[in-house]
Design an enzyme around this catalytic site. Structure first.
Site, mmCIF file in Angstrom:
data_model
loop_
_atom_site.group_PDB
_atom_site.id
_atom_site.type_symbol
_atom_site.label_atom_id
_atom_site.label_comp_id
_atom_site.label_asym_id
_atom_site.label_seq_id
_atom_site.Cartn_x
_atom_site.Cartn_y
_atom_site.Cartn_z
ATOM 1 N N GLU A 201 58.264 116.997 -32.124
ATOM 2 C CA GLU A 201 58.632 118.060 -31.199
ATOM 3 C C GLU A 201 58.429 119.465 -31.750
ATOM 4 O OE1 GLU A 201 59.461 117.906 -28.021
ATOM 5 O OE2 GLU A 201 59.162 115.738 -28.040
ATOM 6 N N SER A 476 117.517 92.820 -3.025
ATOM 7 C CA SER A 476 118.789 92.935 -3.747
ATOM 8 C C SER A 476 118.670 93.606 -5.102
ATOM 9 C CB SER A 476 119.411 91.545 -3.922
ATOM 10 O OG SER A 476 119.787 91.017 -2.672
#
Length: 821
Positions: A201, A476
């Site tokens: 690159e 309950s």
């Protein structure tokens, strides 16, 4: 000599490598003799051209915007003709499968593209200070300084994935948005990997100042020779600027700004910083960004472990992932890898034998996507916490960016061992695919930390978190809130009531509420303790009427229930919907001696820079008097020891709990705690809320003390492995009180006196010589020492006779039914 396509006025000599820009002159590229190693390629002065009308030396003087416009206009036109000649194809794209198909037009267009870009730089370099050949690099740095503001306002913060951790440091999930990227410091990136990228690159990266003229010309000649774009002229710095700042717009203006910003960037950051940013920002295909993530994805390893061949493969992908990616074309990827290795050999980055060995190695790669979250329901809950917190952004979109792109490290409270135990507890009890779903939440009582969460059976089939989002009637298991309210009002555990069934009560609005016990018959006279152990509805219906439903709402909320509750009498029996998360939170208040710690799942959040942006410390407030909590705990221990939880909820250590079953067996709960943990378990059918829990694993009807209690006990036994056995605080002693003498008094007066003393009253009519309505006898007798809240039977005269009433027989204590809730 070839004229560029179109009326650009730009000429190119293929033999000498020179080109001419109108009103500027001929420029050629050559290497000066005797150049020292490491010196930059330079552009010499203008040379004679065949057309004197074109010749004009470089001009020194002040920057002239009009002159710059004259210089760049032909190049703008050249760019346009290049685009037209190539159609819609991007001049910078990789070569087609058949390069010869493009033909002469493509070849000339590519030449024009590169020359136009080169000429642009030359034109820019004619600005004063750049004309001196020996000062080319300094000229670029001084004239392409990023514009009047440099890098002001530019952010080089790149998107990074976030990671969610369990309390022990284990990775629960990796969260990535469109860019799956894990930032890796350059010190962790192997030198061979850095060299591979630089070789292909930008080999002169450590020599140029952001813009490489030599690299641009080298790329031009390579592309002319190949007849296609084989090399790019942009430096790594320019690529980074393009990706982060200026974008991919195909225009001359963009190229100029790119060069300006590149030079400015080189002034503000070191080479290592720039390379680190580039290696982490770059795209490697397949939705993967950054060298570290690419190493994980393609090879399933950390970046530190990359080999030379692997490094070369990744470096080769960068130029065109959609073309050189190994999953796109194995052959092109192999050729490209070897090209990188050849370039590394030319640059003498690695010894020849190592390069040869790497080139001879076959391609080995695969897909290694991010693993699925270990506990997806909990992870989704944590994500929701971030998305709802303004600390991470003003809008939900801002928070989403922070979550998926902010590189956050989210440390949670989840104990992975306890989480696995909770998951296994559900799986061991509910073994059939046809079984109902279950949810479980476990909270550390002393801190509020969520230690385990089971939100469902299959996240892929349903992402609905039953532990948090799933709100159902609690049955309950909601009775303890009425019990605590009564205790706060001074009602003792020994408070006694008759429990007929059915029982009709009228509320303040005049509405008649009909209550049934589980057994559908009266359970006799019993204390609040016994009524809680046996979960007797008639008792609690009367109790909430006594203490006031609005007071029960207040107590439930301060203990940890966050859902909306209405002050109805039916609240005592759990008719309002709540989540397991809320129930575990509320019960943890009792486990922690009346102190409620707000539950939380996130311990802390650290941003990408290492700064702690959120820290959750326990937020604990006293909700109940410790004595009230101790009384409640003492009563709820009896549920497991003697009541509806005795069969399946025993832990072998002190524990409290309460069962819960709704009408028609649509929901079954068990919620309980030790001094260490509070855990809620729910069982039911999420999609069909009316479907009853019938015929499941030997239970004709599933109730709270059956399968939910089994799951609860399995998990809690594991959770307490190795933990000390802790006792609950002892409740305050209940001293017996003497019963007042109310014989011979009118019933109403006698009843008031006894109730004022804390007793309950039951009336029986007897034949007596006393006037009608007078108390002829009481049981127990006056002066007897008994528990507060005990029931006193008053025998009231009907005025019809003189006989004394017989001594009453005590009511039998009911034995708990295994199916009572």
């Amino acid at each position: 000599m070839v004229q560029i396509v179109g009326p650009t006025g730009v000429w190119f000599d293929r033999h000498t490598g020179s080109f001419c820009v109108p009103r500027t002159g001929w420029v050629e590229l050559r290497k000066p003799s005797g150049r020292a190693s490491g010196d930059r390629d330079t552009i010499p002065a203008t040379t004679p051209d065949p057309d004197p009308t074109l010749r004009k030396p470089m001009i020194r003087g002040e920057y002239d915007p009009e002159r710059m416009k004259r210089l760049t206009d032909p190049l703008r036109r050249a760019w346009t003709h290049v685009r037209e000649a190539m159609g819609t194809e991007d001049p910078g794209s990789p070569p087609p499968r058949d390069p010869t198909a493009i033909g002469r037009v493509h070849r000339i267009a590519l030449v024009a593209l590169v020359i136009a870009m080169s000429a642009t730089l030359v034109a820019v370099l004619t600005i004063p200070g750049a004309a001196v050949i020996g000062r080319l690099a300094r000229g670029v740095a001084s004239k392409l300084d990023g514009g009047p503001r440099g890098l002001e306002g530019v952010s080089f913060k790149i998107a990074q994935r976030s990671v969610v951790y369990a309390a022990g440091g284990e990775v629960l999930a990796t969260l990535a948005g469109e860019e799956n990227r894990a930032f890796v410091p350059i010190d962790r990136i192997p030198e061979i990997t850095q060299q591979a990228v630089l070789a292909i690159e930008d080999a002169r990266f450590y020599e140029h100042h952001g813009v490489s003229i030599a690299g641009l010309f080298r790329a031009m000649f390579a592309n002319v020779e190949a007849g296609s774009v084989r090399q790019g002229g942009s430096t790594i710095t320019q690529q980074l600027v393009k990706n982060i700042i200026v974008g991919n717009e195909k225009s001359l203006d963009r190229k100029i700004r790119e060069a300006q910003y590149a030079v400015a960037l080189e002034k503000e950051k070191s080479k290592r910083e720039i390379l680190e940013l580039y290696l982490n920002e770059t795209y490697f295909g397949e939705g993967v960004y950054g060298i570290g993530t690419a190493a994980e994805y393609y090879f399933g390893k950390r970046v530190e472990k990359l080999t030379l061949a692997e490094s070369a493969l990744l470096a080769g992908i960068i130029r065109a992932p959609e073309y050189y990616g190994p999953f796109v074309s194995r052959k092109r990827a192999l050729d490209r890898r070897n090209t990188v290795l050849d370039r590394m050999a030319q640059l003498k980055y690695e010894p020849g034998p190592d390069i040869d060995e790497a080139k001879a190695s076959p391609l080995r790669f695969g897909r290694h996507p991010l693993p699925k979250p270990l506990d997806p329901y909990f992870v989704e809950f944590v994500k929701g916490q971030i998305l709802d917190n303004p600390l991470f952004g003003e809008t939900r979109a801002d928070r989403a960016r922070a979550l998926f792109q902010g590189g956050l490290k989210i440390y949670t409270t989840l104990d992975l061992k306890l989480q696995n135990a909770a998951t296994q507890a559900v799986a061991k009890v509910l073994t059939s695919k046809k079984d109902p779903a279950a949810a479980l939440v476990s909270i550390e009582a002393s801190t509020g930390k969520v230690k385990a969460m089971v939100g469902g059976n299959d996240f892929q089939k349903s992402k609905y978190n039953l532990a948090v989002q799933g709100k159902r009637q609690a049955g309950s298991s909601f009775k303890p809130f009425t019990m605590v309210t009564a205790l706060e009002q001074g009602v003792p555990p020994s408070y006694t009531l008759d429990t007929p069934s059915p029982l009709e009560l009228t509320d303040e609005s005049g509405h008649v509420w009909k209550v049934q016990n589980y057994s559908h018959h009266g359970e006799g006279v019993m204390t609040m303790r016994k009524a809680t152990e046996l979960s007797v509805n008639a008792f609690y219906a009367q109790m909430i009427q006594k203490v006031g439903p609005a007071k029960v709402v207040d107590v439930a909320h301060k203990m940890g229930i966050t859902s909306e509750l209405k002050p109805y009498l039916s609240l005592a029996l759990g008719t309002f919907e709540v989540s397991p998360y809320e129930m575990a939170s509320a019960y943890s208040t009792l486990a922690n001696g009346g102190v409620h710690c707000t539950p939380f799942a996130i311990d802390r959040v650290v941003d990408a820079a290492g700064k702690t942006v959120l820290r959750n410390d326990p937020d604990c407030q006293e909700a109940l008097d410790p004595k009230i909590a101790a009384q409640a705990d003492d009563i709820l221990q009896g549920v497991i020891q003697r009541g509806t939880g005795r069969t399946n909820a025993q832990l072998g250590r002190p524990a409290c709990g309460k069962t819960g079953t709704t009408d028609d067996y649509k929901d079954a709960w068990f919620t309980g705690f030790t001094p260490q943990f509070a855990t809620a378990v729910w069982l039911g059918y999420p999609k069909d809320r009316t479907r009853p829990l019938y015929n499941i694993h030997g239970y004709a009807k599933v109730f709270g003390g059956s399968l939910p209690a089994m799951i609860w006990a399995r998990y809690m036994k594991f959770a307490h492995t190795g933990l000390p056995i802790l006792q609950f605080p002892k409740p305050p002693a209940v001293l017996p009180v003497a019963i007042p003498d109310v014989t011979g008094k009118p019933f109403d007066q006698a009843k008031s006196e006894l109730e004022a003393a804390g007793f309950t009253v039951r009336q029986e009519t007897v034949s007596s010589s006393l006037a009608p309505g007078m108390v002829a006898q009481q049981d127990p007798a006056a002066g007897t020492q008994t528990d507060p809240g005990s029931m006193i039977t008053l025998f009231v005269s009907d005025g019809s006779g003189s006989g004394e009433p017989p001594s009453p027989e005590p009511s039998p204590s009911p034995a708990p039914s295994p199916e009572q809730t």
